[in-house]
Design a protein around this motif. Structure first.
Motif, PDB file in Angstrom:
ATOM      1  N   ALA A  66       0.847  -1.193   0.000  1.00 13.55           N
ATOM      2  CA  ALA A  66       0.000   0.000   0.000  1.00 13.55           C
ATOM      3  C   ALA A  66       0.882   1.242   0.000  1.00 13.55           C
ATOM      4  CB  ALA A  66      -0.906   0.020   1.226  1.00 13.55           C
ATOM      5  N   PRO A  67       0.371   2.375  -0.504  1.00 13.31           N
ATOM      6  CA  PRO A  67       1.126   3.630  -0.411  1.00 13.31           C
ATOM      7  C   PRO A  67       1.514   3.932   1.033  1.00 13.31           C
ATOM      8  CG  PRO A  67      -0.741   3.894  -1.882  1.00 13.31           C
ATOM      9  CD  PRO A  67      -0.902   2.545  -1.238  1.00 13.31           C
ATOM     10  N   CYS A  68       2.684   4.547   1.199  1.00 16.73           N
ATOM     11  CA  CYS A  68       3.253   4.726   2.531  1.00 16.73           C
ATOM     12  C   CYS A  68       3.915   6.090   2.643  1.00 16.73           C
ATOM     13  CB  CYS A  68       4.280   3.619   2.764  1.00 16.73           C
ATOM     14  SG  CYS A  68       4.948   3.585   4.408  1.00 16.73           S
ATOM     15  N   LEU A  69       3.818   6.696   3.832  1.00 14.29           N
ATOM     16  CA  LEU A  69       4.487   7.960   4.138  1.00 14.29           C
ATOM     17  C   LEU A  69       5.241   7.793   5.452  1.00 14.29           C
ATOM     18  CD1 LEU A  69       1.594  10.418   3.245  1.00 14.29           C
ATOM     19  CD2 LEU A  69       3.780  10.253   2.026  1.00 14.29           C
ATOM     20  N   THR A  70       6.436   8.380   5.537  1.00 14.54           N
ATOM     21  CA  THR A  70       7.284   8.231   6.716  1.00 14.54           C
ATOM     22  C   THR A  70       7.230   9.467   7.604  1.00 14.54           C
ATOM     23  OG1 THR A  70       9.162   8.928   5.342  1.00 14.54           O
ATOM     24  CG2 THR A  70       8.879   6.561   5.720  1.00 14.54           C
ATOM     25  N   PHE A  71       7.550   9.236   8.891  1.00 23.05           N
ATOM     26  CA  PHE A  71       7.488  10.282   9.915  1.00 23.05           C
ATOM     27  C   PHE A  71       8.679  10.135  10.861  1.00 23.05           C
ATOM     28  CE2 PHE A  71       3.328  10.012   8.157  1.00 23.05           C
ATOM     29  CZ  PHE A  71       2.890  11.327   8.142  1.00 23.05           C
ATOM     30  N   ASP A 200      19.282   2.762  16.557  1.00 21.38           N
ATOM     31  CA  ASP A 200      20.062   3.965  16.248  1.00 21.38           C
ATOM     32  C   ASP A 200      19.259   5.017  15.486  1.00 21.38           C
ATOM     33  OD1 ASP A 200      19.842   2.640  13.835  1.00 21.38           O
ATOM     34  OD2 ASP A 200      21.998   2.421  13.493  1.00 21.38           O
ATOM     35  N   LEU A 201      17.927   4.882  15.468  1.00 17.80           N
ATOM     36  CA  LEU A 201      17.116   5.860  14.757  1.00 17.80           C
ATOM     37  C   LEU A 201      15.718   5.911  15.356  1.00 17.80           C
ATOM     38  CD1 LEU A 201      14.847   4.425  12.605  1.00 17.80           C
ATOM     39  CD2 LEU A 201      16.987   3.635  11.606  1.00 17.80           C
ATOM     40  N   LEU A 202      15.037   7.033  15.121  1.00 20.87           N
ATOM     41  CA  LEU A 202      13.619   7.188  15.418  1.00 20.87           C
ATOM     42  C   LEU A 202      12.903   7.429  14.097  1.00 20.87           C
ATOM     43  CD1 LEU A 202      13.719   9.583  18.512  1.00 20.87           C
ATOM     44  CD2 LEU A 202      13.099   7.173  18.544  1.00 20.87           C
ATOM     45  N   MET A 203      11.912   6.579  13.789  1.00 21.66           N
ATOM     46  CA  MET A 203      11.134   6.727  12.550  1.00 21.66           C
ATOM     47  C   MET A 203       9.788   6.055  12.732  1.00 21.66           C
ATOM     48  SD  MET A 203      12.545   8.258   9.795  1.00 21.66           S
ATOM     49  CE  MET A 203      12.095   7.414   8.284  1.00 21.66           C
ATOM     50  N   GLY A 204       8.839   6.394  11.874  1.00 23.62           N
ATOM     51  CA  GLY A 204       7.548   5.738  11.839  1.00 23.62           C
ATOM     52  C   GLY A 204       6.952   5.873  10.456  1.00 23.62           C
ATOM     53  N   HIS A 205       5.885   5.108  10.199  1.00 21.28           N
ATOM     54  CA  HIS A 205       5.229   5.245   8.897  1.00 21.28           C
ATOM     55  C   HIS A 205       3.731   5.014   9.006  1.00 21.28           C
ATOM     56  CE1 HIS A 205       5.709   0.746   8.598  1.00 21.28           C
ATOM     57  NE2 HIS A 205       4.578   0.845   7.916  1.00 21.28           N
ATOM     58  N   VAL A 206       3.018   5.539   8.019  1.00 21.30           N
ATOM     59  CA  VAL A 206       1.582   5.345   7.841  1.00 21.30           C
ATOM     60  C   VAL A 206       1.381   4.731   6.463  1.00 21.30           C
ATOM     61  CG1 VAL A 206      -0.683   6.461   7.661  1.00 21.30           C
ATOM     62  CG2 VAL A 206       1.025   7.359   9.258  1.00 21.30           C
ATOM     63  N   ALA A 207       0.546   3.698   6.385  1.00 16.06           N
ATOM     64  CA  ALA A 207       0.239   3.062   5.103  1.00 16.06           C
ATOM     65  C   ALA A 207      -1.270   2.864   4.993  1.00 16.06           C
ATOM     66  CB  ALA A 207       0.954   1.715   4.972  1.00 16.06           C
ATOM     67  N   SER A 208      -1.801   3.065   3.790  1.00 13.23           N
ATOM     68  CA  SER A 208      -3.228   2.864   3.565  1.00 13.23           C
ATOM     69  C   SER A 208      -3.495   2.736   2.074  1.00 13.23           C
ATOM     70  CB  SER A 208      -4.044   4.023   4.139  1.00 13.23           C
ATOM     71  OG  SER A 208      -5.432   3.848   3.879  1.00 13.23           O
ATOM     72  N   ARG A 209      -4.536   1.975   1.751  1.00 16.19           N
ATOM     73  CA  ARG A 209      -4.989   1.873   0.371  1.00 16.19           C
ATOM     74  C   ARG A 209      -6.095   2.875   0.065  1.00 16.19           C
ATOM     75  NH1 ARG A 209      -4.794  -4.657   1.203  1.00 16.19           N
ATOM     76  NH2 ARG A 209      -2.511  -4.814   1.080  1.00 16.19           N
ATOM     77  N   ASN A 210      -6.422   3.707   1.061  1.00 13.70           N
ATOM     78  CA  ASN A 210      -7.420   4.753   0.880  1.00 13.70           C
ATOM     79  C   ASN A 210      -6.709   6.037   0.465  1.00 13.70           C
ATOM     80  OD1 ASN A 210      -9.137   7.061   1.558  1.00 13.70           O
ATOM     81  ND2 ASN A 210     -10.474   5.616   2.610  1.00 13.70           N
ATOM     82  N   ALA A 211      -6.860   6.408  -0.800  1.00 13.14           N
ATOM     83  CA  ALA A 211      -6.121   7.550  -1.349  1.00 13.14           C
ATOM     84  C   ALA A 211      -6.495   8.854  -0.654  1.00 13.14           C
ATOM     85  CB  ALA A 211      -6.384   7.661  -2.846  1.00 13.14           C
ATOM     86  N   GLN A 212      -7.754   9.012  -0.277  1.00 13.34           N
ATOM     87  CA  GLN A 212      -8.185  10.242   0.377  1.00 13.34           C
ATOM     88  C   GLN A 212      -7.524  10.397   1.743  1.00 13.34           C
ATOM     89  OE1 GLN A 212     -12.428  10.543   0.863  1.00 13.34           O
ATOM     90  NE2 GLN A 212     -12.355  12.687   1.512  1.00 13.34           N
ATOM     91  N   ILE A 213      -7.453   9.310   2.500  1.00 17.92           N
ATOM     92  CA  ILE A 213      -6.795   9.368   3.804  1.00 17.92           C
ATOM     93  C   ILE A 213      -5.317   9.686   3.634  1.00 17.92           C
ATOM     94  CG2 ILE A 213      -6.055   7.976   5.780  1.00 17.92           C
ATOM     95  CD1 ILE A 213      -8.764   6.562   5.676  1.00 17.92           C
ATOM     96  N   MET A 214      -4.671   9.051   2.666  1.00 19.92           N
ATOM     97  CA  MET A 214      -3.235   9.283   2.487  1.00 19.92           C
ATOM     98  C   MET A 214      -2.957  10.713   2.045  1.00 19.92           C
ATOM     99  SD  MET A 214      -1.607   6.731   3.561  1.00 19.92           S
ATOM    100  CE  MET A 214       0.061   6.979   2.941  1.00 19.92           C
ATOM    101  N   GLU A 215      -3.852  11.307   1.296  1.00 19.52           N
ATOM    102  CA  GLU A 215      -3.663  12.699   0.898  1.00 19.52           C
ATOM    103  C   GLU A 215      -3.744  13.614   2.123  1.00 19.52           C
ATOM    104  OE1 GLU A 215      -2.487  15.655  -1.320  1.00 19.52           O
ATOM    105  OE2 GLU A 215      -2.691  13.600  -2.099  1.00 19.52           O
ATOM    106  N   ARG A 216      -4.659  13.305   3.041  1.00 20.97           N
ATOM    107  CA  ARG A 216      -4.769  14.077   4.287  1.00 20.97           C
ATOM    108  C   ARG A 216      -3.525  13.881   5.152  1.00 20.97           C
ATOM    109  NH1 ARG A 216      -7.662  17.980   6.093  1.00 20.97           N
ATOM    110  NH2 ARG A 216      -8.238  16.958   8.057  1.00 20.97           N
TER     111      ARG A 216
END
Length: 366
Positions: A66-71, A200-216
């Motif tokens: 699914a599309p993914c964005l990192t934080f 040795d790092l701090l990271m997170g991600h969000v993944a969803s197949r809902n395009a509207q949620i991922m745009e938000r």
């Protein structure tokens, strides 16, 4: 459920390279881009675009399907998912026995913005149904109790009631459990843990197949400035290249250790979904690909729990989990509603017999 093709993942970059380009992912450490004239969709500013993030997100999307964005942290990802899906007047449901910082975010910030927060324990999460909830946040297995929720059933019920589901999949990663394939709308995770794997790092991600949620979610990241550093993104990408090997070793070792700890006289109680008599076993067997690398043991007293942790040379007394080194901590010290002698044990990549000898010796000395 699909299983991530980790061999293919290792060559996602390589198969798209032109002659003479570096095989290893370059680190782009820049806040500015050469941008004469109109932007026209080109990278324009470091808070919006970074090539290192983009390739990392390509790899994570492959793992999640699914599309993914990192934080910049797991809580950054959780915050983005929640702020992208709630508004004043929204009703959300969260686990009362899940990761405590998620509860703090809901109680101290979301509730002050007019969001109505309800908590339920994992083992009774469906009691009362899901009608009227706009967002249902689940965590399975729960951290630190390792209780499980039937993700497919919850996802179907919440969708029928008109809400969306968000699942924190930090403890099992996409290698061990695939919430999106089970009908969950949004997955969040702390990549600080097993995904990065080296503490040795701090990271997170969000993944969803809902395009509207991922745009938000993407808009939240751009506007809030909750962006990952390029060096951390580069480190996480490198860590992901060994995730399959590390996760397999950690889960296999955890199974061996759990079986042996279950028979040790110093252990009053043990929780591990891979044990046939564990309350979570049947659901974990049906819902997950692996039983995970986390287990918990409860000893006789707080003093003995501290002594065990601090005396064992192959356990790092540290918070967090999922590193190549095994670690342990008493979760009551952070306010979790557990026995003072409850220990969360994160199994690392040490040779299992060597690790067991150290753990057994520390237990025997109590």
């Amino acid at each position: 459920m699909t299983t991530p093709k980790t061999g293919e993942m290792l060559h996602l970059r390589g198969n798209a390279l032109d002659k003479g380009e570096p095989v290893a992912l370059p680190l782009t450490q820049s806040s500015m881009y050469h941008l004469p004239g109109a932007p026209d969709g080109h990278p324009n500013y470091g808070r919006v675009d970074n090539p290192t993030w983009q390739h990392l997100e390509h790899v994570l999307a492959h793992l999640e399907g699914a599309p993914c964005l990192t934080f910049p942290s797991g809580m950054g990802a959780i915050s983005a998912a929640l702020f992208a899906t709630v508004k004043s007047g929204s009703r959300i449901l969260i686990p009362s026995d899940g990761y405590y910082v998620t509860r703090l975010l809901a109680d101290r910030f979301l509730s002050n913005l007019g969001v109505h927060v309800t908590e339920r324990p994992t083992t009774a999460f469906g009691d009362g149904g899901f009608d009227g909830f706009d967002v249902v946040f689940v965590e399975s297995p729960s951290n630190p109790g390792l209780d499980m929720i039937d993700l497919s059933a919850v996802a179907a019920c919440v969708r029928a009631a008109g809400g969306i589901t968000i699942a924190d999949n930090t403890t099992l990663t996409p290698m061990g459990q695939r919430p999106l394939d089970l009908g969950i709308d949004v997955v969040v995770a702390s990549d600080t843990k097993a995904m990065g794997g080296h503490s040795d790092l701090l990271m997170g991600h969000v993944a969803s197949r809902n395009a509207q949620i991922m745009e938000r979610v993407k808009e939240w990241r751009r506007v809030s400035g909750a962006i990952p550093g390029p060096h951390e993104a580069w480190l996480l990408h490198r860590g992901l290249e060994t995730l399959d090997v590390r996760f397999d070793r950690m889960c296999s070792s955890a199974q061996v250790l759990a079986q042996r700890l279950a028979g040790h006289e110093a252990v009053k109680q043990i929780r591990y979904p891979g044990l046939p008599n564990d309350p979570s076993h049947a659901l974990a067997k049906a819902q997950t690909q692996r039983f995970g690398f986390l287990l918990s043991i409860t000893l006789e007293s707080e003093a003995k729990a501290e002594e065990f942790i601090n005396a064992c040379p192959m356990l790092r007394p540290a918070t967090s989990f999922g590193g190549v080194h095994s670690s342990a901590e008493r979760r009551a010290r952070w306010g979790d509603d557990v026995d003072p002698a409850f220990i969360r044990l994160s199994v690392g990549c040490e040779p299992v017999e060597e690790l067991w000898q150290a753990i057994e010796a520390s237990l025997n000395a109590l």
